[in-house]
Design an enzyme around this catalytic site. Structure first.
Site, PDB file in Angstrom:
ATOM      1  N   LEU A 194       0.835  -1.188   0.000  1.00  0.00           N
ATOM      2  CA  LEU A 194       0.000   0.000   0.000  1.00  0.00           C
ATOM      3  C   LEU A 194       0.876   1.246   0.000  1.00  0.00           C
ATOM      4  CD1 LEU A 194      -2.815  -1.097   2.458  1.00  0.00           C
ATOM      5  CD2 LEU A 194      -2.649  -1.411  -0.007  1.00  0.00           C
ATOM      6  N   ASP A 290      -8.797 -12.515   2.469  1.00  0.00           N
ATOM      7  CA  ASP A 290      -7.875 -11.862   3.393  1.00  0.00           C
ATOM      8  C   ASP A 290      -8.420 -11.851   4.811  1.00  0.00           C
ATOM      9  OD1 ASP A 290      -9.552  -9.561   3.715  1.00  0.00           O
ATOM     10  OD2 ASP A 290      -8.822  -8.792   1.811  1.00  0.00           O
TER      11      ASP A 290
END
Length: 492
Positions: A194, A290
């Site tokens: 990210l 996830d």
């Protein structure tokens, strides 16, 4: 803080096996879905770490559930049990804002902390176990690694415990981060980091300083537990993860220079992937199941080209799975919660306890208990939680309670919310804040709102009404009934 002694992952596995914390699985099991099913059942039962010695189709064993209980996380940090992790947090708080000794007695008290700092510098080796076997060029083949496919609709096999090593163009210190990596070819992985994470920031700085040049990257698999845990712990920005690992382990972290770049990797790691990211080379990553319990959406991330694979003789592939809690990241969250408390308390001494419930994905909801001292104090603490440590920038909900509430008991917390809150007065909403990319509930990817709940007793200025007095039993009556309780034989 006395460290339990182990040198590398293999030493640690020996220690676990001696304590009944490791189970060897000799039956052939498929890395495609089957290992996840076994690991998930074992973790939910509080079971041991698992070493799959005969994964179907592969010669390399697979290690799973290494940090599947808080106790094993504590052991990886060199401690005997989870409660000792508060001492790790105190050390980090000290390192984050060190204070000079106020006198001889204070110097004596702080001496253990100063002695531990001696283990911070890394020890550079000329040769290392992680380079005992070398593959380069056409011999590089990531498909020989028993990379797991964890869930039925996962896009491809996924490397989950890769310790990614990067360095920005203007930095001496390296960054260590754990980012998942999708396998897309013999020598290609997708690096899912990210934009706010250290590796991604290093990459952006590289693109600005050296446009068009390849960005060096190395990934360590099967590093020693202290180094792995150093990468997921709130280490101060002035301290490297390798230095912190040395503090945890009680010995300097041994590193070795990579063959194809100047990055330094853990010398005792099982496997090292060396390579680069070509500026502009991107690929669609996902979907993957996830830690939220859902599959995430597909998005583009940089492609990592692997030029060299080096490894130890008889290397072990370290892996995990992520899914709806409990999973291994959730267990890590429970253990690391104890590290966070002293760090927060150093900045906000009024905080009594801080809890990240694992069922809240380990970071999306926080419960704080505090010694309230003035009107509006709870709101100050909320803002402090969101802003003090970057680990909490994605925490969507912060519930603040008084110190008569047990932050880790939902019965207590719900009682406080329902008896001490007025929804309009005591709810704080903050819009357009950073939110986890994986949070599909936010209206815009990476941007959403936060909610603070002030479940404390209200002070003058916060309410005009007489506040309720809690019911407290008469201690004399309680003592009298205690004395005759067995005689009553109610439950006999």
């Amino acid at each position: 803080m006395d460290a339990m002694k182990y040198h590398d992952l293999r030493d640690f596995l020996t220690l676990l096996e001696q304590q009944g914390e490791l189970k060897r699985i000799t039956l052939p099991v498929d890395p495609h879905l089957e290992i996840t099913e076994i690991a998930d059942r074992t973790l939910r039962a509080g079971g041991p770490a698992l070493l799959f010695e005969s994964p179907k189709g592969y010669a390399m064993p697979v290690l799973c559930n290494l940090f599947g209980t808080p106790k094993r996380v504590a052991m990886g940090m060199g401690q005997d049990d989870v409660s000792a992790l508060r001492e790790v947090g105190k050390l980090l708080a000290f390192l984050k804002e060190p204070e000079p000794p106020k006198g001889f007695r204070d110097l004596f008290d702080k001496l253990p902390q100063f002695k531990q700092v001696l283990n911070m510098p890394t020890k550079r080796l000329r040769g290392a176990p992680c380079q005992q076997k070398i593959a380069s060029g056409d011999d590089v083949d990531l498909t020989r690694l028993p990379v797991m496919t964890c869930w039925p609709d996962d896009a491809a096999p996924l490397i989950t415990w890769g310790l990614t090593v990067t360095r920005g163009p203007h930095k001496e210190r390296q960054n260590l981060g754990i980012y998942r990596q999708q396998l897309i070819g013999k020598n290609k992985l997708i690096m899912r980091w990210l934009s706010h994470r250290g590796g991604a920031l290093d990459f952006q700085e590289w693109l600005a300083a050296r446009p068009g040049e390849r960005f060096p990257v190395s990934v360590a698999l099967g590093a020693d537990p202290a180094t792995i845990l150093g990468a997921v712990t709130p280490v101060p920005d002035t301290l490297s993860e390798y230095a912190f690992a040395g503090l945890l382990r009680g010995t300097k972290t041994e590193v070795v220079k990579c063959l194809s770049n100047d990055l330094e990797v853990p010398a005792s790691a099982e496997i090292i992937l060396e390579g680069y990211i070509e500026p502009g080379e991107m690929a669609p990553e996902g979907p993957y199941g996830d830690h939220t319990g859902y599959y995430n959406e597909v998005d583009n991330f940089p492609v990592f080209t692997v030029t060299h694979i080096t490894q130890r003789e008889d290397a072990i592939y370290h892996s995990t799975y992520t899914g709806r809690p409990p999973d291994e990241p959730a267990v890590l969250g429970v253990a690391l919660n104890e590290v966070f408390v002293p760090i927060l308390q150093k900045q906000f001494p009024e905080i009594v306890d801080f809890y990240l419930p694992p069922e809240g994905c380990s970071y999306r909801l926080a419960v704080v208990t505090m010694k309230k001292q003035y009107a509006g104090h709870a709101k100050r603490v909320m803002m402090g939680v969101w802003s003090f440590l970057r680990q909490f920038m994605y925490t969507k909900f912060v519930i603040v309670c008084d110190d008569d509430v047990n932050a880790r008991d939902w019965n207590d917390v719900i009682w406080a919310i329902t008896t001490r809150m007025d929804p309009a007065r005591d709810t704080v909403l903050v819009e357009n804040t950073p939110i986890d990319y994986l949070d599909f509930a936010s209206p815009v990817s990476g941007l959403g709102s936060k909610m603070g709940l002030d479940a404390t007793n209200k002070w003058p200025g916060e309410t005009q009404r007489e506040w309720g007095r809690p019911i407290v039993k008469d201690p004399e009556v309680t003592a009298r009934i205690d004395a005759i309780w067995d005689e009553l034989a109610i439950f006999k």
